[in-house]
Design a protein around this motif. Structure first.
Motif, short mmCIF file in Angstrom:
data_model
loop_
_atom_site.label_atom_id
_atom_site.label_comp_id
_atom_site.label_asym_id
_atom_site.label_seq_id
_atom_site.Cartn_x
_atom_site.Cartn_y
_atom_site.Cartn_z
N LEU A 69 -9.67 -0.12 -9.32
CA LEU A 69 -10.31 0.55 -8.18
C LEU A 69 -10.94 1.86 -8.66
CD1 LEU A 69 -10.83 1.11 -5.17
CD2 LEU A 69 -8.49 1.92 -4.99
N ILE A 70 -12.26 2.01 -8.44
CA ILE A 70 -12.94 3.23 -8.90
C ILE A 70 -13.61 3.91 -7.70
CG2 ILE A 70 -14.52 4.14 -10.64
CD1 ILE A 70 -14.51 1.36 -11.91
N ASP A 71 -13.13 5.07 -7.34
CA ASP A 71 -13.70 5.83 -6.22
C ASP A 71 -13.33 7.30 -6.42
OD1 ASP A 71 -14.44 6.94 -3.69
OD2 ASP A 71 -14.27 4.95 -2.82
N ASP A 72 -14.19 8.21 -5.98
CA ASP A 72 -13.88 9.63 -6.20
C ASP A 72 -13.28 10.28 -4.96
OD1 ASP A 72 -16.25 9.39 -4.80
OD2 ASP A 72 -17.00 11.33 -5.51
N ASP A 73 -13.13 9.54 -3.88
CA ASP A 73 -12.59 10.16 -2.67
C ASP A 73 -11.08 9.91 -2.59
OD1 ASP A 73 -13.59 11.22 0.21
OD2 ASP A 73 -11.80 9.97 0.36
N PRO A 74 -10.28 11.00 -2.52
CA PRO A 74 -8.82 10.84 -2.58
C PRO A 74 -8.29 9.98 -1.44
CG PRO A 74 -9.41 13.08 -1.94
CD PRO A 74 -10.68 12.41 -2.38
N ILE A 75 -8.86 10.13 -0.26
CA ILE A 75 -8.32 9.39 0.89
C ILE A 75 -8.62 7.90 0.75
CG2 ILE A 75 -8.50 9.09 3.37
CD1 ILE A 75 -8.88 12.07 3.64
N VAL A 76 -9.87 7.59 0.34
CA VAL A 76 -10.24 6.19 0.19
C VAL A 76 -9.41 5.53 -0.91
CG1 VAL A 76 -12.10 4.64 -0.49
CG2 VAL A 76 -12.56 6.51 1.08
N ILE A 77 -9.21 6.26 -2.02
CA ILE A 77 -8.47 5.67 -3.14
C ILE A 77 -7.05 5.31 -2.73
CG2 ILE A 77 -7.10 6.98 -4.84
CD1 ILE A 77 -9.24 6.73 -6.76
N ARG A 78 -6.42 6.18 -1.98
CA ARG A 78 -5.04 5.88 -1.56
C ARG A 78 -5.00 4.74 -0.57
NH1 ARG A 78 -1.07 10.93 -1.16
NH2 ARG A 78 -1.06 11.38 -3.37
N LEU A 79 -5.95 4.76 0.35
CA LEU A 79 -5.99 3.73 1.38
C LEU A 79 -6.19 2.36 0.73
CD1 LEU A 79 -6.43 2.64 4.28
CD2 LEU A 79 -8.85 3.16 3.96
N VAL A 80 -7.23 2.23 -0.12
CA VAL A 80 -7.55 0.93 -0.68
C VAL A 80 -6.44 0.46 -1.62
CG1 VAL A 80 -9.21 -0.36 -2.06
CG2 VAL A 80 -10.01 1.30 -0.41
N SER A 81 -5.88 1.39 -2.38
CA SER A 81 -4.82 0.94 -3.30
C SER A 81 -3.60 0.48 -2.52
CB SER A 81 -4.50 2.02 -4.33
OG SER A 81 -3.58 2.93 -3.81
N ASP A 82 -3.25 1.17 -1.42
CA ASP A 82 -2.14 0.70 -0.58
C ASP A 82 -2.44 -0.66 0.01
OD1 ASP A 82 -0.64 2.85 -1.12
OD2 ASP A 82 -0.79 3.81 0.86
N ALA A 83 -3.66 -0.80 0.52
CA ALA A 83 -4.01 -2.05 1.16
C ALA A 83 -3.94 -3.21 0.17
CB ALA A 83 -5.42 -1.96 1.76
N LEU A 84 -4.48 -3.00 -1.03
CA LEU A 84 -4.50 -4.08 -2.02
C LEU A 84 -3.09 -4.40 -2.52
CD1 LEU A 84 -7.65 -3.27 -4.19
CD2 LEU A 84 -7.43 -4.77 -2.22
N THR A 85 -2.27 -3.36 -2.67
CA THR A 85 -0.92 -3.60 -3.18
C THR A 85 -0.04 -4.25 -2.11
OG1 THR A 85 -1.26 -1.44 -4.17
CG2 THR A 85 0.86 -2.45 -4.57
N LEU A 86 -0.06 -3.65 -0.91
CA LEU A 86 0.89 -4.08 0.12
C LEU A 86 0.44 -5.35 0.84
CD1 LEU A 86 1.72 -0.56 1.59
CD2 LEU A 86 3.05 -1.89 -0.05
N LEU A 87 -0.86 -5.49 1.08
CA LEU A 87 -1.32 -6.66 1.83
C LEU A 87 -1.84 -7.76 0.92
CD1 LEU A 87 -3.14 -4.97 4.83
CD2 LEU A 87 -1.03 -6.28 4.90
N GLY A 88 -2.37 -7.40 -0.24
CA GLY A 88 -2.99 -8.41 -1.09
C GLY A 88 -2.15 -8.78 -2.30
N ASN A 89 -1.03 -8.09 -2.52
CA ASN A 89 -0.19 -8.35 -3.70
C ASN A 89 -0.93 -8.21 -5.02
OD1 ASN A 89 2.10 -8.67 -2.24
ND2 ASN A 89 1.93 -10.91 -2.12
N TYR A 90 -1.90 -7.33 -5.06
CA TYR A 90 -2.58 -7.11 -6.32
C TYR A 90 -1.90 -5.95 -7.05
CZ TYR A 90 -6.40 -9.85 -4.35
OH TYR A 90 -7.15 -10.85 -3.82
N ALA A 91 -2.06 -5.92 -8.37
CA ALA A 91 -1.64 -4.73 -9.13
C ALA A 91 -2.88 -3.87 -9.31
CB ALA A 91 -1.08 -5.14 -10.48
#
Lengths: 150, 658
Positions: A12-34
């Motif tokens: 995941l590549i993004d410079d916005d702190p809020i977006v980075i946390r949101l997307v990484s949580d979503a991918l980890t918790l809902l999508g089971n991605y690393a």
């Protein structure tokens, strides 16, 4: 969401702190991605070389190397040219979306992105074969040339 | 048939068409030029038609053949010019037609067998028409050329042609008289033509300017809307996405995780709010309508409160060093006792803008420093100010681009292509607000990345509290030669009082009064209104108002019937005493006054003793003891710091009868 995803890694590549946390949580918790993270295109390329992921989610407006440059660099290298790429961006104008698709991305999602849409786009891009991706790229480039001629 | 009719209609109406549809897609200067050409075609074709009628009439009235031939020649000539008007040699065609006529006129007396007759003189007078035409259809300077040529043609005609005996006045030759009359006549016509051409050109220019401004602004607004669209989407995603995540995960999320996500949603919401208050403020589009409600403000707590509103990760709160985000040092150095006279909401907007710019345009982890200090502008008369500055260690601003940075919708070339989000209105908003509060804003930067930039703005200081000292407390001044004017009491004769006024004459007067031991102090008229009864009890007998706003003084006198006499604006009398009566030469007057007063004060000082009693310089009624000079405190722009009328009325009701 399913067990088969557990081993899949997303960069995941993004410079916005809020977006980075949101997307990484979503991918980890809902999508089971690393998820691995980078905050600009150049750092993204470094991560890519260290440990090639299964899929990349990238923003466009970032310092050092922007998203379009990153995707072009990625597609230009035979070692990484077949990695699925999903762009998420706040650039909404037609020509900006077109530039995003022409750079070689598999999907272009407009911020604010719904989580389901993002997961769906990632799955779709993972399902694309190298041949399908090449065909689609050629088709898009052809369409664009035709449009420019007109 | 209908097509013909349409073409004819277009021919007659095009020069006067105002609808933009006729001129679709054509630049305005080009429109003006085409309009002029269409007008030339219309006018000259009408003149050619008149000339043709003239030929027919001349033939029917058995005019001499020479005249008829000359007229036919002129019609052919005009037809050629008219033809040129429909080719690309339009200007040449106009010039040929307008100036060709002069050759004909110069020779007309020769052509007419009767010589210079009434008929030739009438034709000659028609030249006035061509002077006007040249102003209408050619560049304005051509009026003078046409006038010169008209006069020359007339004089040549008079010189080389014989005079019709019928025009002879007795035995005298009237050629001289006719020539002079025609020259003056043409000159007057030229002036008239110039006025017409000038006013038409001024109209066209102002329309052009308004049109271009409007178009530039429309482009900027389009840009602005595109920017805002970008800018809102990212924080909106943070707000929406986190809430969505909480809902989707439901019970799978523990309390801490849920709180974290909701906290992030709130932060995103805050980012949207900050953007709204820093850029989408309605003042952007209507700077003249900015509402300012100034009050005395302590700066330090205000700025501290603002800093706390920013994202803690960005401003370096420990323990939150999240992914790849370095902490930052933000230093505040603002004296606790520093106060400004400004609108708290507006100051907040300005500081938020400057700090968020510093955060955006400098690398994460680099320090930011915010300081405030007392500040005096270079001109001595200026109000004491406070300078607040925000310094970062970021990219800096190229000095060449610094001035335009504070204009509406402007972003640096570098930033338009770059990754930093911005709308190009934040600094414009800052400038509008700072100026409305009587300050100014500027940036200092070398433009070298890493050396950063310092954005500074000024606001008026809260004036020191003004204390009225009753006469008994004021010492009689005694000044030795060379001794500077003494402060009689710290409160009444604070140096600040003098610098509050921007008008040189008043400053000099006050300096003088100080040197001459006059107890004086600065108060606002409304303070006088509020305190009048108390001061009366303390022995105050006379008030002299040094205040150019006579209306305000008058209002006070009428409504309150104050308990002591008011001497309005004594400075006029003082000016007169020095022989200065004209207000036209303000600068010379100020200088004269200054020199005169300083000389007198110096002479008195040399004498060793100055007191209000031996001041023969000033009108006696001005110096009734104890004196009080009332001066309205001055807060930058006239922000309406008078007590509102209804409060004066309320006061009058309470105290007026006493």
């Amino acid at each position: 969401m399913t067990a088969e995803h557990t081993s899949l890694r997303v960069l995941l590549i993004d410079d916005d702190p809020i977006v980075i946390r949101l997307v990484s949580d979503a991918l980890t918790l809902l999508g089971n991605y690393a998820v691995t993270l980078a905050t600009d295109g150049a750092a993204g390329l470094e991560r890519l070389m260290e440990d090639p992921p299964d899929c990349i989610v990238v923003d466009i407006r970032m310092p050092h190397l922007n998203g379009l440059q990153f995707v072009r660099a990625l597609r230009g290298d035979p070692a990484t040219m077949d990695i699925p790429v999903v762009i998420i961006s706040a650039l909404v104008q037609d020509r900006e979306v077109l530039a995003g698709m022409l750079s070689g991305a598999d999907a272009y999602l407009l911020k604010p992105v719904k989580i389901d849409d993002l997961l769906h786009a990632i799955e779709q891009s993972l399902a694309l074969s190298a041949e399908q991706r090449r065909q689609r790229m050629e088709f898009l480039a052809q369409q664009n040339d035709d449009a420019e001629k007109r | 048939m209908r097509a013909w009719w349409r073409a004819i209609r277009r021919f007659y109406t095009t020069p006067f068409a105002t609808e933009l549809s006729v001129w679709q897609g054509v630049a305005l200067p080009e429109i003006e030029s085409r309009r002029q050409e269409a007008l030339a075609r219309l006018i000259i074709s009408q003149l050619v038609a008149i000339q043709v009628v003239g030929v027919v009439l001349a033939a029917l009235s058995h005019s001499p053949p020479a005249i008829v031939i000359a007229q036919i020649a002129s019609v052919v000539f005009a037809a050629v010019c008219l033809f040129l008007l429909f080719t690309r040699f339009v200007k040449f065609g106009i010039a040929l037609y307008v100036y060709g006529i002069f050759v004909l006129i110069a020779l007309i007396g020769r052509i007419d067998p009767a010589g210079i007759s009434l008929r030739t003189m009438l034709v000659n007078i028609l030249l006035a028409l061509f002077i006007l035409l040249s102003g209408l259809l050619l560049p304005r300077w051509s009026i003078w050329l046409a006038t010169g040529l008209s006069i020359a043609a007339t004089l040549i005609n008079l010189a080389i042609s014989p005079l019709d005996p019928a025009l002879r006045l007795g035995s005298e030759d009237p050629k001289m008289l006719i020539g002079t009359f025609m020259a003056v006549f043409f000159f007057c016509i030229a002036l008239l033509g110039l006025l017409l051409a000038n006013s038409a050109a001024a109209g066209a220019r102002s329309i052009l300017r308004a049109y271009e401004q409007e178009r530039a602004l429309a482009d900027l607004k389009d840009q602005f809307i595109i920017y805002i669209n970008h800018e809102l989407r990212t924080p909106l995603m943070g707000l929406y996405g986190n809430v969505e995540l909480v809902r989707k995960l439901g019970d799978r999320l523990n309390a801490q995780g849920r709180n974290e996500m909701l906290e992030r949603a709130l932060q995103a919401g805050n980012a949207i709010l900050t953007m709204l208050s820093t850029t989408l403020d309605s003042d952007i589009l209507k700077p003249e309508a900015v509402q300012i409600r100034p009050e005395s403000l302590a700066l330090a707590p205000l700025v501290r409160g603002i800093i706390e509103r920013f994202d803690p990760r960005e401003i370096g709160e420990p323990g939150l060093e999240g992914i790849a985000f370095a902490t930052r040092d933000i230093t505040l150095s603002i004296p606790d006792d520093l106060t400004v006279y400004a609108d708290p909401l507006r100051v907040q907007q300005i500081v938020i803008n400057l700090v968020s710019n510093a955060l955006k345009y400098s690398p994460s982890g680099s320090p930011i420093s915010i300081r405030a200090e007392r500040w005096h502008e270079e001109s001595a008369a200026a109000t004491p100010m406070v300078r607040i500055s925000v310094q970062d260690a970021g990219l800096g601003v190229p000095p060449s681009e610094a001035p335009k940075l504070f204009q509406r919708f402007v972003r640096l070339e570098r930033d338009i292509a770059g990754s930093v989000r911005g709308t190009g209105v934040g600094l414009y908003l800052c400038r509008t607000l700072v100026e409305a509060m009587g300050g100014r804003i500027w940036v200092q930067s070398t433009g070298k990345p890493g050396e950063g930039s310092t954005f500074s703005f000024t606001l008026p200081q809260t004036p020191p509290a003004i204390v009225i000292a009753p006469a008994t407390e004021v010492a009689t001044g005694t000044l030795a030669a060379g001794e500077p004017a003494r402060r009689f009491t710290a409160a009444t004769l604070d140096g600040q009082t003098l610098s509050l006024e921007d008008y040189a004459g008043k400053r000099v007067l006050l300096t003088f009064l100080r040197a001459a031991s006059c107890p004086l102090c600065g108060v606002q008229v409304w303070q006088l209104v509020q305190n009048a009864p108390r001061w009366r009890q303390q022995g105050l007998e006379t008030v002299a108002v040094i205040e150019s706003d006579r209306a305000e003084t008058q209002r006070y006198v009428e409504r309150l019937q104050p308990p002591f006499p008011i001497i309005p604006d004594p400075q006029k009398r003082i000016f007169r005493q020095y022989g200065v009566t004209s207000s036209l030469f303000g600068m010379a007057r100020g200088l004269l006054l200054r020199l005169g007063i300083y000389y007198q004060a110096w002479r008195k000082r040399v004498g060793g003793r100055i007191s209000s009693g031996d001041l023969g310089l000033l009108p006696a009624d001005f110096l009734i003891s104890p004196d009080l000079v009332v001066q309205r405190a001055y807060y930058g722009k006239d922000t309406g710091d008078h007590l509102p009328l209804r409060e004066i009325d309320a006061f009058a009701e309470e105290h007026g009868g006493e």
